[in-house]
Scaffold this motif. Structure first.
Motif, PDB file in Angstrom:
ATOM      1  N   TYR A 104      66.736  21.559  56.683  1.00  0.00           N
ATOM      2  CA  TYR A 104      66.278  21.991  55.071  1.00  0.00           C
ATOM      3  C   TYR A 104      66.942  23.117  54.797  1.00  0.00           C
ATOM      4  O   TYR A 104      67.577  23.634  53.605  1.00  0.00           O
ATOM      5  N   ALA A 105      66.746  24.252  55.746  1.00  0.00           N
ATOM      6  CA  ALA A 105      67.230  25.622  55.364  1.00  0.00           C
ATOM      7  C   ALA A 105      68.887  25.419  55.079  1.00  0.00           C
ATOM      8  O   ALA A 105      69.391  26.094  54.574  1.00  0.00           O
ATOM      9  N   LEU A 106      69.436  24.572  56.033  1.00  0.00           N
ATOM     10  CA  LEU A 106      70.891  24.558  55.955  1.00  0.00           C
ATOM     11  C   LEU A 106      71.637  24.034  54.763  1.00  0.00           C
ATOM     12  O   LEU A 106      72.310  24.627  54.167  1.00  0.00           O
ATOM     13  N   GLU A 107      70.861  22.857  54.253  1.00  0.00           N
ATOM     14  CA  GLU A 107      71.151  22.373  52.929  1.00  0.00           C
ATOM     15  C   GLU A 107      70.704  23.227  51.690  1.00  0.00           C
ATOM     16  O   GLU A 107      71.501  23.339  50.672  1.00  0.00           O
ATOM     17  N   SER A 108      69.620  24.255  51.886  1.00  0.00           N
ATOM     18  CA  SER A 108      69.563  24.980  51.094  1.00  0.00           C
ATOM     19  C   SER A 108      70.405  26.315  50.886  1.00  0.00           C
ATOM     20  O   SER A 108      70.480  27.341  50.039  1.00  0.00           O
ATOM     21  N   GLY A 109      71.350  26.348  51.952  1.00  0.00           N
ATOM     22  CA  GLY A 109      72.293  27.521  52.202  1.00  0.00           C
ATOM     23  C   GLY A 109      71.837  28.626  52.805  1.00  0.00           C
ATOM     24  O   GLY A 109      72.261  29.868  52.726  1.00  0.00           O
ATOM     25  N   ASP A 110      70.457  28.718  53.207  1.00  0.00           N
ATOM     26  CA  ASP A 110      70.038  29.613  54.017  1.00  0.00           C
ATOM     27  C   ASP A 110      70.335  29.789  55.317  1.00  0.00           C
ATOM     28  O   ASP A 110      69.679  29.219  56.379  1.00  0.00           O
ATOM     29  N   LEU A 111      71.632  30.115  56.057  1.00  0.00           N
ATOM     30  CA  LEU A 111      72.254  30.112  56.927  1.00  0.00           C
ATOM     31  C   LEU A 111      71.481  30.632  58.264  1.00  0.00           C
ATOM     32  O   LEU A 111      71.344  29.919  59.191  1.00  0.00           O
ATOM     33  N   ASP A 112      71.184  32.128  58.025  1.00  0.00           N
ATOM     34  CA  ASP A 112      70.438  32.903  58.971  1.00  0.00           C
ATOM     35  C   ASP A 112      69.119  32.068  59.460  1.00  0.00           C
ATOM     36  O   ASP A 112      68.983  32.248  60.357  1.00  0.00           O
ATOM     37  N   ARG A 113      68.547  31.778  58.323  1.00  0.00           N
ATOM     38  CA  ARG A 113      67.111  31.135  58.540  1.00  0.00           C
ATOM     39  C   ARG A 113      67.405  29.887  59.213  1.00  0.00           C
ATOM     40  O   ARG A 113      66.644  29.392  60.176  1.00  0.00           O
ATOM     41  N   ALA A 114      68.343  29.041  59.040  1.00  0.00           N
ATOM     42  CA  ALA A 114      68.600  27.671  59.607  1.00  0.00           C
ATOM     43  C   ALA A 114      69.080  27.964  61.040  1.00  0.00           C
ATOM     44  O   ALA A 114      68.501  27.370  62.027  1.00  0.00           O
ATOM     45  N   LEU A 115      69.712  29.069  61.315  1.00  0.00           N
ATOM     46  CA  LEU A 115      69.970  29.373  62.654  1.00  0.00           C
ATOM     47  C   LEU A 115      68.707  29.699  63.643  1.00  0.00           C
ATOM     48  O   LEU A 115      68.647  29.390  64.738  1.00  0.00           O
ATOM     49  N   ALA A 116      67.883  30.437  62.827  1.00  0.00           N
ATOM     50  CA  ALA A 116      66.657  30.753  63.542  1.00  0.00           C
ATOM     51  C   ALA A 116      65.740  29.557  64.124  1.00  0.00           C
ATOM     52  O   ALA A 116      65.295  29.433  65.244  1.00  0.00           O
ATOM     53  N   PHE A 117      65.787  28.731  63.202  1.00  0.00           N
ATOM     54  CA  PHE A 117      65.029  27.314  63.334  1.00  0.00           C
ATOM     55  C   PHE A 117      65.692  26.577  64.536  1.00  0.00           C
ATOM     56  O   PHE A 117      65.002  26.163  65.328  1.00  0.00           O
ATOM     57  N   PHE A 118      67.043  26.379  64.365  1.00  0.00           N
ATOM     58  CA  PHE A 118      67.666  25.599  65.530  1.00  0.00           C
ATOM     59  C   PHE A 118      67.606  26.372  66.838  1.00  0.00           C
ATOM     60  O   PHE A 118      67.605  25.484  67.779  1.00  0.00           O
ATOM     61  N   GLN A 119      67.844  27.686  66.623  1.00  0.00           N
ATOM     62  CA  GLN A 119      67.644  28.233  68.132  1.00  0.00           C
ATOM     63  C   GLN A 119      66.213  28.365  68.489  1.00  0.00           C
ATOM     64  O   GLN A 119      66.003  27.916  69.804  1.00  0.00           O
ATOM     65  N   GLU A 120      65.205  28.201  67.928  1.00  0.00           N
ATOM     66  CA  GLU A 120      63.731  28.032  68.347  1.00  0.00           C
ATOM     67  C   GLU A 120      63.594  26.546  68.592  1.00  0.00           C
ATOM     68  O   GLU A 120      63.016  26.387  69.733  1.00  0.00           O
ATOM     69  N   ALA A 121      64.226  25.665  68.319  1.00  0.00           N
ATOM     70  CA  ALA A 121      64.460  24.344  68.628  1.00  0.00           C
ATOM     71  C   ALA A 121      64.914  24.075  70.000  1.00  0.00           C
ATOM     72  O   ALA A 121      64.382  23.216  70.994  1.00  0.00           O
ATOM     73  N   MET A 122      65.890  24.853  70.319  1.00  0.00           N
ATOM     74  CA  MET A 122      66.712  24.788  71.724  1.00  0.00           C
ATOM     75  C   MET A 122      65.538  25.422  72.460  1.00  0.00           C
ATOM     76  O   MET A 122      65.502  24.747  73.971  1.00  0.00           O
ATOM     77  N   ILE A 123      64.830  26.278  72.249  1.00  0.00           N
ATOM     78  CA  ILE A 123      63.931  26.954  73.222  1.00  0.00           C
ATOM     79  C   ILE A 123      62.876  26.167  73.655  1.00  0.00           C
ATOM     80  O   ILE A 123      62.496  26.093  74.695  1.00  0.00           O
TER      81      ILE A 123
END
Length: 709
Positions: A93-112
């Motif tokens: 959702y954040a990636l599609e909204s253009g909020d790339l830094d927030r998207a990165l934070a979500f995906f990094q947490e998913a990897m954790i």
């Protein structure tokens, strides 16, 4: 829980007002009953999706934040794949909204959450490849992060993001590989191949950008690896299994059971096809019964293979995962027989073309939005009927020239011989008659690619490597030509089909009534060379591709069930190279079915071919084999003889008449002492013997007369 399920139904129907109301009621019920707390975050997330679809981003954000809080309250202090799932969804959702830094934070947490030993929140950090295990959310988390880093590179130009994105896609694709290994049946593997195809496309796109920036050959190697990883993995597994079953020396009782289960599955799949073909009168309940039986047999078959592996170390060794072929190794293996290799990858946005010879390699990206995709479809449509090609032949030639320039670029041809080309296609390119591409610009007499190049195809470099190493224990050659002279089973007569192998000594031929399915099933496993001249169809409307014999129909599942050790299978039929195109696997055609069963080489067709021209081409093909030509040479020369024949009118020399057949797989002259040569030499020996007997008799007669005198 019922309210939640109902809300999901309203949401999928598009009734957002009712979905919102039902989700709200479900949420209220869960607050009153804490035992349902594990589902609360899902309702918050679904409510967020409702507001997002309504365009109310503020409320959507509130619901997503509530979902995160609820999920972490429930699962803390432990890691959980559900938290990985939620973070992936919010990252998207954040990636599609253009909020790339927030998207990165979500995906990094998913990897954790999904990697047990990984706890680094820095987006520059990644788990080690060895930490990947069989977990579907690994694919999504790593690919989502790679996609976001790629987007940030396009926005900022930071090369570190591009390098990091490539590493993330490597992790995602390793996740695909491990998950595919854990799946039992082909259908599940093919579905995963389709699902994961986008990961390969994004990984190739990132490595292509790195190649353009650095021109480091390591990225060409990587692109080759990715292209190979995206192709025909189920076919590779089948070849490996066939080889293990045939050559590992498995206990005969277990082999008989394996054959029984394999043939039984094919029989029930045939019954499903026959029931489907009844149309409105089909018995749906009976189809379900057959499908259940197929499922039971598949499970028993998997258990049997596991048992064979436990009891037979040779089988277990043969079934170990084969490492993908590396570009350097493939170059060494293939380029003594081939001048140049072109490998394609058909993505959603670009067609990537990797071209290499011994010294040089390059990769190009053709944006599909540029019109090349439409041109491919329009050009292919001309091959449906000869009238469609002849209606505007000049336009057909012009489009063929444009496609040649786009697909082959500035390809150079030797002046003294044809260029030997190996093409590894993908997507729609797998049904493209490359030989019919026109090298000359509008207004000039056409020069088709076949006149300057000798082509063959391969499903993938890895499959071709397996086929090259496939031992052939048999030597017999067989030809099936049902002819259907009386229109049996409503099939039109094929009056020229038996002529295709005339003059091939030692070929056992089943023609007319003798060309039955039981005879084929008995002979095919023990033959090195199989030639089928009959009717076939590529399937459609729920019916699988199939080939006709005098008495019955052989469907694609029945071909999969064969165990062949064949040097060559010739499918002189209509549409044997066509079928459903599955991303990640290729064309689900009759040709692929025979490759799956163990054919090293095939010749298959791309449309409803002309019977008369086909008979002439294959007759010439065998004559050139007799002269020691390779399969690719023989097929090319036979086509050129047809194309340049003074006895053919001009309208019968268009590519529709001669370009329909393509060689797939291993090339080379005929191995062993083939019937073509063995029969010839055998005939010579017989004639020599007869001559010797006659000479001896005459000599004896001459001596007698002298004595009587």
């Amino acid at each position: 829980m019922l309210k939640q399920a109902g809300a999901n139904a309203w949401f999928h129907k598009g009734d957002l007002r009712r979905a919102q109301a039902w989700y709200a009621e479900a949420l209220a019920g869960m607050r009153a009953h804490p035992e349902f707390g594990m589902e609360m975050w899902k309702v918050y997330k679904d409510l967020g999706d409702v507001f997002r679809r309504k365009g109310d981003n503020r409320r959507a954000e509130e619901m997503y934040e509530a979902a995160i809080q609820s999920a972490y309250d429930y699962y803390k202090p432990f890691k959980n794949r559900e938290l990985a799932k939620l973070n992936c969804q919010l990252g998207t959702y954040a990636l599609e909204s253009g909020d790339l830094d927030r998207a990165l934070a979500f995906f990094q947490e998913a990897m954790i959450q999904v990697f047990p030993e990984f706890n680094n929140a820095d987006p520059a950090a990644n788990p080690a490849p060895a930490e990947v295990y069989t977990e579907s959310w690994i694919m999504d988390a790593c690919a989502g992060k790679g996609r976001t880093l790629h987007a940030r590179y396009l926005r900022t130009g930071g090369e570190a993001d591009l390098t990091n994105a490539a590493r993330c896609f490597d992790l995602a694709i390793e996740g695909v590989r491990q998950l595919k290994q854990s799946l039992g049946n082909d259908a599940a593997k093919i579905y995963l191949g389709d699902f994961s195809h986008a990961f390969f496309e994004e990984a190739i796109a990132v490595n292509f950008l790195l190649w353009e920036k650095r021109k480091d050959p390591v990225f060409i190697e990587k692109i080759f690896e990715l292209m190979e990883g995206s192709k025909s993995s189920t076919l590779q597994n089948a070849l490996q299994l066939n080889r293990a079953v045939i050559f590992a020396g498995v206990d005969k009782d277990l082999l008989r059971r394996e054959e029984f289960l394999r043939v039984s599955m094919a029989e029930y799949q045939k019954r499903v096809q026959e029931e489907r073909m009844k149309g409105e009168t089909k018995d749906t309940s009976q189809i379900l019964v057959y499908r259940k039986k197929i499922g039971d047999l598949e499970r028993e078959y998997d258990q049997l293979l596991q048992k064979i592996g436990e009891e037979d170390p040779r089988f277990k060794s043969a079934m170990r995962e084969v490492a993908p072929v590396a570009l350097s190794d493939f170059r060494h293996q293939i380029l003594g027989k081939t001048d140049r290799v072109l490998e394609f990858f058909m993505g959603k946005n670009n067609l990537y073309i990797l071209s290499f010879d011994r010294q040089h390699a390059d990769v190009r990206a053709l944006p599909l939005a540029s019109g090349v995709y439409n041109e491919l479809f329009e050009w292919l449509a001309r091959f449906q009927k000869p009238e469609a090609m002849n209606a505007d032949y000049a336009d057909f030639l012009q489009t063929g020239h444009l496609l040649f320039k786009q697909l082959f670029g500035d390809l150079a041809f030797p002046s003294d011989r044809p260029l030997k080309l190996l093409v590894i296609p993908d997507g729609i390119a797998a049904i493209l008659p490359f030989e019919a591409l026109n090298l000359t610009p509008p207004g000039a007499p056409p020069v088709f690619l076949i006149e300057r190049a000798e082509l063959r195809m391969a499903y993938s470099a890895s499959v071709l490597t397996q086929q090259e190493n496939w031992p052939v224990k048999t030597k017999e050659w067989v030809h099936f030509a049902p002819e259907f002279r009386t229109g049996v089973r409503g099939l039109s007569p094929l009056l020229y089909s038996a002529r295709e192998t005339e003059g091939v000594y030692g070929m056992t031929t089943f023609s007319g009534r003798s060309a039955t399915l039981p005879a084929f099933l008995e002979w095919a496993p023990r033959c090195a060379w199989i030639h089928l001249s009959t009717h076939a169809r590529s399937g459609g409307n729920g019916v699988a591709p199939h080939v006709e014999f005098y008495d019955s129909t052989l469907y694609l599942p029945g071909i999969y069930a064969l165990r062949l050790s064949a040097e060559m299978v010739i499918l002189s039929t209509c549409e044997s190279g066509l079928g459903t195109i599955e991303k990640g696997e290729g064309v689900m055609s009759l040709a692929r079915g025979f490759s799956y069963a163990g054919a090293k080489s095939l010749i298959s067709s791309l449309w409803e071919v002309n019977e008369f021209s086909t008979a002439g081409i294959f007759s010439g093909f065998y004559q050139y084999l007799k002269k020691g030509k390779t399969r690719a040479e023989a097929l090319r020369l036979a086509k050129l003889d047809y194309l340049h024949s003074p006895d053919r009118p001009a309208f019968e020399k268009t590519p529709w008449y001669w370009a329909g057949f393509m060689l797939i797989g291993v090339d080379g002259p005929v191995r062993h002492q083939s019937p073509v040569r063995a029969g010839f030499y055998g005939l010579c020996l017989v004639l020599a013997g007869v001559a010797w007997v006659i000479w001896r008799r005459r000599r004896s007669a001459g001596h007698s007369s002298l004595r009587r005198a």
